[in-house]
Design a protein around this motif. Structure first.
Motif, mmCIF file in Angstrom:
data_model
loop_
_atom_site.group_PDB
_atom_site.id
_atom_site.type_symbol
_atom_site.label_atom_id
_atom_site.label_comp_id
_atom_site.label_asym_id
_atom_site.label_seq_id
_atom_site.Cartn_x
_atom_site.Cartn_y
_atom_site.Cartn_z
ATOM 1 N N LEU A 146 -5.047 26.080 -29.318
ATOM 2 C CA LEU A 146 -4.999 24.842 -28.535
ATOM 3 C C LEU A 146 -3.814 24.849 -27.583
ATOM 4 O O LEU A 146 -3.919 24.378 -26.445
ATOM 5 C CB LEU A 146 -4.929 23.638 -29.472
ATOM 6 C CG LEU A 146 -4.985 22.268 -28.801
ATOM 7 C CD1 LEU A 146 -6.238 22.114 -27.946
ATOM 8 C CD2 LEU A 146 -4.914 21.156 -29.849
ATOM 9 N N ARG A 147 -2.687 25.381 -28.022
ATOM 10 C CA ARG A 147 -1.539 25.511 -27.119
ATOM 11 C C ARG A 147 -1.936 26.303 -25.872
ATOM 12 O O ARG A 147 -1.607 25.923 -24.745
ATOM 13 C CB ARG A 147 -0.391 26.236 -27.819
ATOM 14 C CG ARG A 147 0.374 25.442 -28.842
ATOM 15 C CD ARG A 147 1.677 26.153 -29.170
ATOM 16 N NE ARG A 147 2.272 25.652 -30.394
ATOM 17 C CZ ARG A 147 2.266 26.306 -31.548
ATOM 18 N NH1 ARG A 147 1.679 27.495 -31.645
ATOM 19 N NH2 ARG A 147 2.850 25.786 -32.607
ATOM 20 N N ARG A 148 -2.637 27.421 -26.083
ATOM 21 C CA ARG A 148 -3.051 28.253 -24.952
ATOM 22 C C ARG A 148 -4.048 27.514 -24.071
ATOM 23 O O ARG A 148 -3.987 27.593 -22.847
ATOM 24 C CB ARG A 148 -3.661 29.563 -25.450
ATOM 25 C CG ARG A 148 -2.699 30.463 -26.201
ATOM 26 C CD ARG A 148 -3.175 31.906 -26.245
ATOM 27 N NE ARG A 148 -4.506 32.035 -26.810
ATOM 28 C CZ ARG A 148 -4.750 32.207 -28.113
ATOM 29 N NH1 ARG A 148 -3.735 32.254 -28.975
ATOM 30 N NH2 ARG A 148 -5.977 32.341 -28.564
ATOM 31 N N ALA A 149 -4.974 26.794 -24.704
ATOM 32 C CA ALA A 149 -5.986 26.070 -23.935
ATOM 33 C C ALA A 149 -5.344 25.022 -23.038
ATOM 34 O O ALA A 149 -5.708 24.880 -21.862
ATOM 35 C CB ALA A 149 -6.985 25.410 -24.879
ATOM 36 N N VAL A 150 -4.382 24.272 -23.570
ATOM 37 C CA VAL A 150 -3.715 23.234 -22.786
ATOM 38 C C VAL A 150 -2.860 23.855 -21.692
ATOM 39 O O VAL A 150 -2.879 23.412 -20.542
ATOM 40 C CB VAL A 150 -2.866 22.330 -23.704
ATOM 41 C CG1 VAL A 150 -2.014 21.372 -22.876
ATOM 42 C CG2 VAL A 150 -3.758 21.546 -24.661
ATOM 43 N N SER A 151 -2.131 24.893 -22.036
ATOM 44 C CA SER A 151 -1.254 25.541 -21.062
ATOM 45 C C SER A 151 -2.035 26.113 -19.887
ATOM 46 O O SER A 151 -1.603 26.017 -18.726
ATOM 47 C CB SER A 151 -0.451 26.648 -21.747
ATOM 48 O OG SER A 151 0.333 27.364 -20.810
ATOM 49 N N ALA A 152 -3.205 26.693 -20.165
ATOM 50 C CA ALA A 152 -3.998 27.342 -19.126
ATOM 51 C C ALA A 152 -5.100 26.457 -18.572
ATOM 52 O O ALA A 152 -5.877 26.906 -17.730
ATOM 53 C CB ALA A 152 -4.606 28.626 -19.678
ATOM 54 N N ALA A 153 -5.168 25.194 -19.031
ATOM 55 C CA ALA A 153 -6.259 24.288 -18.640
ATOM 56 C C ALA A 153 -7.615 24.963 -18.859
ATOM 57 O O ALA A 153 -8.506 24.899 -18.026
ATOM 58 C CB ALA A 153 -6.101 23.833 -17.194
ATOM 59 N N ASP A 154 -7.757 25.619 -20.007
ATOM 60 C CA ASP A 154 -8.929 26.422 -20.333
ATOM 61 C C ASP A 154 -9.941 25.569 -21.110
ATOM 62 O O ASP A 154 -9.810 25.373 -22.325
ATOM 63 C CB ASP A 154 -8.491 27.639 -21.162
ATOM 64 C CG ASP A 154 -9.604 28.646 -21.374
ATOM 65 O OD1 ASP A 154 -10.779 28.246 -21.375
ATOM 66 O OD2 ASP A 154 -9.287 29.840 -21.554
#
Length: 264
Positions: free
Chosen positions: A150-158
């Protein structure tokens, strides 16, 4: 108190009154409280927390006090037993619901998504206080993995990664909620090109998530709604996690749900 039966809000009013009176070095004085709002009760949409927060802020306003979000969170947990983080604005947070503490701010906003909302179990309310609390080491490891994703998803707007996290989290929670419609919901998501599904952690409100950049989105949303109808799952409203699209682009989008308001 109006309406009657809002026991959590009543408890929050008493607690907030004590806090505000102490700040003024005086005795609590009581008062009358009226709550209004149109959030459905018992579906996992945070209706009780909305009531509680509105109550605490109304009491504080009557005293001329501006309570910090951390104080409101502590009062909410004492009044409810567990609280949603609605007092901390709309940023995506990891929140200790039974302690009222922000563990991590994940970012400024969720990845963009269009959500086809629906109600499971015929929209029947869930008694959240009766749900069992599971404690499994393998669950903790799984959720920590999802937290990293989720951290990656939020950071990358994925949006796609957000959908994977949401679906996996909903699947884990099935050990408590046991929604019979879960296989149908995930099947509809797969067949319409959605990125995933979401289900309230403690209720029957759910949704199918789409990346707004997906080609043919309007057609996919209509197919999704029709498929939900065929499965006997009632669609509720289609909404977005962002504010840049207008009702002309998503004419069936409804974002008019009002949180609770209180006055004393």
């Amino acid at each position: 108190m109006t309406p009657a039966g809002r026991t959590k809000a009543r408890a929050a009013a008493v607690l907030a009154e004590r806090v505000c009176a102490a700040l003024h070095d005086t005795e609590p004085c009581g008062g009358e409280l009226t709550l209004t709002g149109d959030i459905p009760v018992g579906l996992g949409m945070g209706s009780s927390t909305s009531d509680v927060i509105a109550t605490v802020r109304a009491v504080a306003d009557a005293w001329g006090v501006l309570l910090p979000s951390e104080t409101i969170a502590r009062i909410a947990v004492r009044a409810e037993g567990a609280s949603d983080p609605l007092m901390h604005t709309s940023r995506p947070l990891l929140f200790a619901q039974r302690e009222g503490r922000v563990l991590e701010v994940l970012g400024s906003a969720l990845p963009p998504a269009v959500v086809v909302g629906c109600a499971l179990a015929g929209g029947a309310p869930v008694d959240t206080l009766s749900l069992p609390a599971l404690h499994h080491d393998d669950d903790l490891a799984a959720y920590e993995h999802l937290r990293r994703m989720l951290r990656r998803a939020v950071s990358a707007a994925d949006s796609a990664l957000l959908g994977r996290v949401s679906t996996a989290s909903a699947g884990l929670r099935q050990r408590v909620l046991h929604h019979q419609e879960f296989p149908a919901l995930t099947g509809i998501a797969d067949s319409t090109g959605a990125v995933g599904v979401q289900i309230a952690h403690s209720g029957n409100v759910a949704g199918i998530l789409f990346d707004p950049r997906t080609p043919g989105l309007r057609h996919r949303l209509r197919r999704c709604t029709r498929a939900l109808d065929r499965e006997g799952i009632a669609p509720t409203r289609t909404f977005t996690t962002f504010a840049s699209h207008t009702s002309e682009e998503f004419p069936w989008t409804n974002t008019s749900r009002k949180p609770s308001a209180a006055r004393t």
